[in-house]
Scaffold this active site. Structure first.
Site, mmCIF file in Angstrom:
data_model
loop_
_atom_site.group_PDB
_atom_site.id
_atom_site.type_symbol
_atom_site.label_atom_id
_atom_site.label_comp_id
_atom_site.label_asym_id
_atom_site.label_seq_id
_atom_site.Cartn_x
_atom_site.Cartn_y
_atom_site.Cartn_z
ATOM 1 C CG PHE A 34 10.823 12.159 2.155
ATOM 2 C CD1 PHE A 34 10.530 13.524 2.218
ATOM 3 C CD2 PHE A 34 11.412 11.555 3.252
ATOM 4 C CE1 PHE A 34 10.830 14.264 3.348
ATOM 5 C CE2 PHE A 34 11.722 12.290 4.401
ATOM 6 C CZ PHE A 34 11.429 13.647 4.451
ATOM 7 C CG MET A 42 3.439 11.468 5.523
ATOM 8 S SD MET A 42 4.841 11.991 4.520
ATOM 9 C CE MET A 42 4.746 10.791 3.203
ATOM 10 C CG ASP A 56 1.387 8.206 1.108
ATOM 11 O OD1 ASP A 56 1.457 7.108 1.680
ATOM 12 O OD2 ASP A 56 1.624 8.363 -0.112
ATOM 13 C CG HIS A 103 -1.087 4.821 -1.368
ATOM 14 N ND1 HIS A 103 -1.300 3.701 -0.595
ATOM 15 C CD2 HIS A 103 -0.018 5.460 -0.810
ATOM 16 C CE1 HIS A 103 -0.403 3.659 0.379
ATOM 17 N NE2 HIS A 103 0.387 4.723 0.271
ATOM 18 C CG MET A 123 6.371 1.012 4.543
ATOM 19 S SD MET A 123 5.351 1.983 3.420
ATOM 20 C CE MET A 123 6.539 3.055 2.615
ATOM 21 C CB SER A 179 1.384 7.575 -3.982
ATOM 22 O OG SER A 179 1.535 8.398 -2.853
ATOM 23 C CG ASP A 214 3.814 3.001 -0.267
ATOM 24 O OD1 ASP A 214 4.170 3.662 -1.257
ATOM 25 O OD2 ASP A 214 3.300 3.513 0.743
ATOM 26 N N GLY A 215 6.663 2.148 -2.496
ATOM 27 C CA GLY A 215 7.956 2.812 -2.496
ATOM 28 C C GLY A 215 8.873 2.328 -3.595
ATOM 29 N N GLY A 216 9.221 3.237 -4.493
ATOM 30 C CA GLY A 216 10.168 2.897 -5.550
ATOM 31 C C GLY A 216 9.621 1.942 -6.593
ATOM 32 C CB SER A 225 7.951 9.779 -8.194
ATOM 33 O OG SER A 225 8.519 8.549 -7.828
ATOM 34 C CG HIS A 263 0.673 4.504 4.158
ATOM 35 N ND1 HIS A 263 1.814 4.613 3.373
ATOM 36 C CD2 HIS A 263 1.093 4.041 5.361
ATOM 37 C CE1 HIS A 263 2.864 4.233 4.074
ATOM 38 N NE2 HIS A 263 2.458 3.891 5.286
ATOM 39 C CG MET A 301 3.526 6.844 6.955
ATOM 40 S SD MET A 301 4.191 7.441 5.396
ATOM 41 C CE MET A 301 2.668 7.694 4.501
HETATM 42 C C1 DX5 Z 1 6.275 7.122 1.190
HETATM 43 C C2 DX5 Z 1 4.822 6.950 0.840
HETATM 44 C C3 DX5 Z 1 4.592 6.505 -0.541
HETATM 45 C C4 DX5 Z 1 5.117 7.427 -1.611
HETATM 46 C C5 DX5 Z 1 5.629 6.512 -2.695
HETATM 47 O O1 DX5 Z 1 6.362 7.355 2.527
HETATM 48 O O2 DX5 Z 1 4.222 6.005 1.714
HETATM 49 O O3 DX5 Z 1 3.229 6.168 -0.766
HETATM 50 O O4 DX5 Z 1 4.166 8.310 -2.139
HETATM 51 O O5 DX5 Z 1 6.274 7.283 -3.646
HETATM 52 P P1 DX5 Z 1 7.114 6.657 -4.851
HETATM 53 O O6 DX5 Z 1 6.190 5.770 -5.618
HETATM 54 O O7 DX5 Z 1 7.549 7.869 -5.595
HETATM 55 O O8 DX5 Z 1 8.252 5.890 -4.224
HETATM 56 ZN ZN ZN Z 2 2.195 5.245 1.222
#
Ligand code: DX5
Ligand code: ZN
Length: 214
Positions: free
Chosen positions: A141, A35, A33, A31, A135, A6, A173-175, A196, A64, A66
């Protein structure tokens, strides 16, 4: 399996360097994002940013959105060089129309849902989906903790795909990290988004290998 770093966690002052580095490490997607500060409580960047990157990389641009009422922006996102455009079911009253709009633009259509949205909300458009994004954090974030209940949602989507003959890829996606990534793959996911974990790792090659279970 595919890996989608990402861009949100890349160094914006050295964006192209970071992207070239992960491309050389053999990842499949980038990826991206987008927003809007309305659908999610954060603003990232617009299509102009990845449009500038488009001539410099062959990575698949996995966008993606948002964005509230994504139908207002899908054409611009397509023109900027997106390959996959993924929209939130919660962000529009006309999810079927938006997905059709994306396909008419010659792009792959993805659908995504927040952790609190039941899977039944997307069931009627799964036949149109090239990708379903689960998600595993609340969007907005990077760097949040994986929600373990996401694994059951991946399993259900994988089961529906097998039973009903759908062709979508399942992306998470996420964590996502070395612990949660392999759990998602076991549950049936095909594409792991990681921000991250990859960009914050002291050795990005090792980070990517660990996601692949190597
Ligand atoms: C969050 C985004 C993700 C984000 C994931 O809203 O959609 O794509 O970058 O970040 P990590 O991998 O750090 O959770
Ligand atoms: Zn994303």
């Amino acid at each position: 399996m595919k890996i989608a770093p990402s861009m949100l966690s890349a160094d914006f002052a050295n964006l192209l360097d970071d992207i070239k580095e992960i491309e050389a490490l053999g990842v499949e997607y980038l990826h991206i994002d987008l927003m809007d500060g309305m659908f999610v409580p954060n603003i990232s960047f617009g299509p102009m940013v990845f449009e500038a990157l488009r001539p410099h990389t062959d990575l698949v641009f996995d966008c993606h959105l948002m964005i509230q009422e994504p139908e207002r922006y899908v054409e611009q996102v397509a023109d900027a060089g997106a390959d996959i455009i993924t929209v939130h079911v919660e962000a529009t009253d006309h999810i079927h129309r938006v997905m059709q709009q994306i396909k008419d633009l010659g792009k792959k259509a993805g659908i995504v849902l927040n952790p609190g949205t039941p899977l039944s909300a997307i069931e009627s458009v799964l036949n149109l989906a090239d990708l379903v994004l689960v998600m595993s954090v609340n969007p907005g974030f990077g760097g949040q903790t994986f929600i373990p209940e996401s694994l059951d949602r991946i399993r259900q989507l994988d089961q529906w795909r097998k039973e009903r003959g759908y062709h979508y890829e399942i992306e998470v996606d996420g964590g996502v990290n070395a612990e949660t990534g392999p759990q998602c793959l076991d549950a049936g996911a095909d594409v792991l988004v990681a921000g991250s974990y990859i960009f914050g790792h002291k050795n990005r090659k090792e980070a990517i290998e660990s996601l692949r279970g190597e």
